[in-house]
Write an enzyme that holds these catalytic residues in place. Structure first.
Site, mmCIF file in Angstrom:
data_model
loop_
_atom_site.group_PDB
_atom_site.id
_atom_site.type_symbol
_atom_site.label_atom_id
_atom_site.label_comp_id
_atom_site.label_asym_id
_atom_site.label_seq_id
_atom_site.Cartn_x
_atom_site.Cartn_y
_atom_site.Cartn_z
ATOM 1 N N CYS A 165 0.846 -1.202 0.000
ATOM 2 C CA CYS A 165 0.000 0.000 0.000
ATOM 3 C C CYS A 165 0.885 1.256 0.000
ATOM 4 O O CYS A 165 1.513 1.554 -1.002
ATOM 5 C CB CYS A 165 -0.966 -0.039 1.174
ATOM 6 S SG CYS A 165 -2.377 1.076 0.990
ATOM 7 N N HIS B 118 -3.431 -5.295 0.102
ATOM 8 C CA HIS B 118 -2.878 -5.831 1.356
ATOM 9 C C HIS B 118 -2.922 -7.357 1.325
ATOM 10 O O HIS B 118 -3.904 -7.967 1.766
ATOM 11 C CB HIS B 118 -3.699 -5.322 2.549
ATOM 12 C CG HIS B 118 -3.512 -3.875 2.844
ATOM 13 N ND1 HIS B 118 -2.616 -3.412 3.794
ATOM 14 C CD2 HIS B 118 -4.088 -2.767 2.311
ATOM 15 C CE1 HIS B 118 -2.664 -2.087 3.833
ATOM 16 N NE2 HIS B 118 -3.543 -1.677 2.940
ATOM 17 N N GLU C 120 -1.569 -9.470 3.143
ATOM 18 C CA GLU C 120 -1.533 -10.109 4.470
ATOM 19 C C GLU C 120 -2.913 -10.547 4.955
ATOM 20 O O GLU C 120 -3.030 -11.475 5.759
ATOM 21 C CB GLU C 120 -0.903 -9.166 5.501
ATOM 22 C CG GLU C 120 -1.690 -7.918 5.854
ATOM 23 C CD GLU C 120 -1.382 -6.712 4.974
ATOM 24 O OE1 GLU C 120 -1.617 -5.580 5.414
ATOM 25 O OE2 GLU C 120 -0.897 -6.925 3.849
#
Length: 605
Positions: free
Chosen positions: A398, A525, A527
């Site tokens: 990001c 993102h 994750e």
């Protein structure tokens, strides 16, 4: 539908979220379908506008919901996809009731906490519990509900009242209450003290809820006499009292619950005996053992601005852990305060400046996670420059991707004043600009949020290979700014490749530096979709590149698929020396199993 409610007492931050996730995993291992709800008693309608210092990270769901970090624990443990409605807040409930009142739905009645707010809470729980979250048709068998905060908190009272009514309404065979409480050990006397838990359970019962199971957080297993005392005073059978003592990492918690027969107590309370099987946790156990036995280190520098509260980067830490276990490496996170890398710190605090640069230079890989605001941005740019120039594996997420682009514009294109309009609205070389559909007046829910599709425009690039040579990938977003599409041709002419873009082709999603061993930035993102048994592709690439395994990973055929994590037929495929004496600490409702260094912090989190 059956319900398991997890409440907490004595102090917050005991790990209710991990306990709720572990109960869900255990029930799923018994062959049941499980969904999950988190109740947060704060007035915010969602977690989107809350500072990471205040409440840890904001977890983003596929539907764009900005929710509490515990929903991340649920998704990772249960491998499910939740919705924004799976996170209930006081703000959402009151807004729902007020909207009904304004429409005249209450037919002129006086609108009150009881029954209108409490009824709305019960209706919400019943409605959301029926939403399938595991990709299958029909509703789940069990809904695990976690009530945030501690018993006795003034803001929790409407929820406690609603859940008391709810337990009575659904009946005893359909409702099971698990109360998580602290049993401290006082160093002075060295014995486990039951009084805090006794008071907590008394308060809970006084509010109309009686626990079926006590989950006691303590440094070591409860003594039998302590269990007997708790059973007598709390009116809970001794076999229904389990200890959640300190373990090497949170993957042990479901195993702790299984070993103490917690599933049998829950299944009995829910009348599931004879329906559910014995829990199958062979793969989970093997992965947990592998994680404990790792001793070859991989050091990743985490360059951020929220490092005082590690929960600000909880999903990033978990994704790193999943990837490092997949690569058979013991993860060490070197926390680097971004601002400490800047020249101003060299003048004001030379020791902090030197320590930050030593941690950065001593790491095998560099990760710059997302964030907002201009504090520490210059330090992040310096970290990206260091990684790029010294061929150190780099992943920017990001804002981390955006600063990598800004750094390239300044250092390679020679545009010294290149910047993001977020930090310098008047910059003459705006590399990163405000997205046209964003709002500058309202903060909550106005970003580009949730699952969006990214198409690979450059076949056989590293990131496409890491995703299993897919032509596109769906990942979760949370941003207001984007790389300026008008400058892309300049960047690509200078060697920076924007390999992933949205369906229009004008929004940049993944950037790579082909001349570098591993230099990748992602606007999304990754994750948020990483799982213990299926690590995120880009994180796997970072860890593999950081320990010299990237080429073998790309050739292995494991890329883009669930990784074996050292597991073959349910057994660890290698043996290693167990390293050290590791304990977890509770922090803001989560228990983490990653070794962290930096900022004077040498403890295991």
């Amino acid at each position: 539908m059956k319900y398991v409610l997890v409440t907490g007492g004595v102090v917050s931050g005991l790990g209710k979220g991990v306990t709720a996730s572990s109960i869900g995993l255990l029930l799923k291992a018994c062959g049941l379908r499980v969904t999950s709800i988190k109740i947060d008693p704060y007035l915010n309608t969602d977690a989107g506008t809350m500072s990471p210092f205040e409440h840890g990270e904001v977890f983003v769901l596929d539907d764009g919901g900005e929710v509490d970090l515990d929903l991340g624990n649920y998704e990772r443990f249960l491998d499910i996809k939740l919705t924004r409605d799976n996170n209930i807040t006081t703000g959402k409930i009151y807004q729902y009731v007020i909207d009904k009142e304004r429409r005249g739905d209450y037919l002129g009645k006086t609108v009150q906490v009881v029954p209108h707010i409490t009824d709305a809470i019960q209706e919400w729980i019943e409605r959301v519990a029926m939403i399938p979250v595991d990709g299958k048709e029909g509703h789940a068998d069990v809904c695990v509900i976690e009530l945030g905060g501690t018993i006795g908190d003034i803001e929790s009272m409407p929820f406690i009242e609603a859940l008391g009514q709810f337990s009575y309404r659904v009946g005893p065979g359909n409702f099971c209450l698990v109360h998580v409480s602290l049993v401290p050990v006082l160093n002075v006397v060295g014995e486990q003290k039951t009084k805090p838990t006794q008071h907590s359970v008394r308060g809970l019962r006084g509010l109309g809820l009686t626990p079926n199971i006590l989950a006691c957080r303590s440094t070591k297993a409860l003594d039998d006499n302590v269990k007997g005392k708790l059973s007598q005073f709390c009116h809970v059978p001794a076999e229904n009292i389990v200890t959640l003592y300190d373990v090497p990492n949170i993957w042990h918690v479901p195993l702790l619950l299984r070993d103490q027969k917690a599933h049998e107590a829950i299944l009995k309370a829910l009348n599931f005996q004879g329906v559910a099987r014995e829990p199958d946790l062979i793969e989970w156990t093997a992965r947990t053992k592998v994680c404990d036995m790792l001793h070859d280190l991989v050091k990743i520098a985490m360059v951020g601005k929220y490092i005082e509260l590690k929960d600000s980067y909880l999903s990033v830490l978990k994704a790193l852990l999943h990837a490092s276990v997949g690569c058979r490496k013991k993860l060490v996170v070197e926390w680097v305060e971004a601002g400490h890398l800047e020249e101003i710190t060299a003048k004001e605090d030379p020791d902090a400046y030197k320590a930050a640069w030593n941690r950065l230079k001593g790491s095998d890989g560099v990760l710059v996670p997302g964030g907002f605001g201009d504090r520490g941005v210059q330090g992040k740019i310096l970290a990206a420059k260091y990684a790029r120039e010294n061929k150190v594996p780099f992943l920017g997420i990001c804002l981390g991707m955006q600063i990598a682009v800004i750094e390239y514009a300044r250092s390679v294109l020679g545009l010294e004043n290149a910047n993001s309009t977020e930090f310098d609205p008047e910059t003459s070389n705006p590399c990163v600009i405000f997205m046209p559909e964003g709002s500058k007046t309202h903060m909550g829910g106005t970003m580009r949020l949730g699952s969006r599709r990214t198409y690979f425009k450059v076949p056989y690039c590293k990131s496409a290979k890491l995703y299993g040579n897919a032509s596109f990938v769906d990942e979760r977003h949370r941003h207001r700014y984007e790389v300026n599409p008008d400058m892309i041709s300049k960047f690509e002419a200078a060697g920076l490749s924007f390999v992933g873009r949205d369906e229009s082709g004008s929004r940049m999603e993944i950037v790579e530096l082909p001349s570098h061993p591993y230099f990748i930035g992602a606007q999304f993102h990754p994750e948020f979709k990483s799982r213990p048994g299926n690590p995120s592709a880009l994180f796997s690439g970072l860890i593999a590149a950081s320990c010299g395994q990237l080429d073998s990973l790309l050739k292995s055929g494991h890329v883009g698929k669930p990784m074996a994590n050292g597991i073959s037929n349910g057994k660890a495929t290698f043996k290693a020396q167990q390293n050290g004496n590791h304990h977890f600490k509770a922090s803001n409702g989560s228990l983490n199993g990653v070794h962290c260094n930096g900022n004077g912090n040498g403890v295991h989190h």
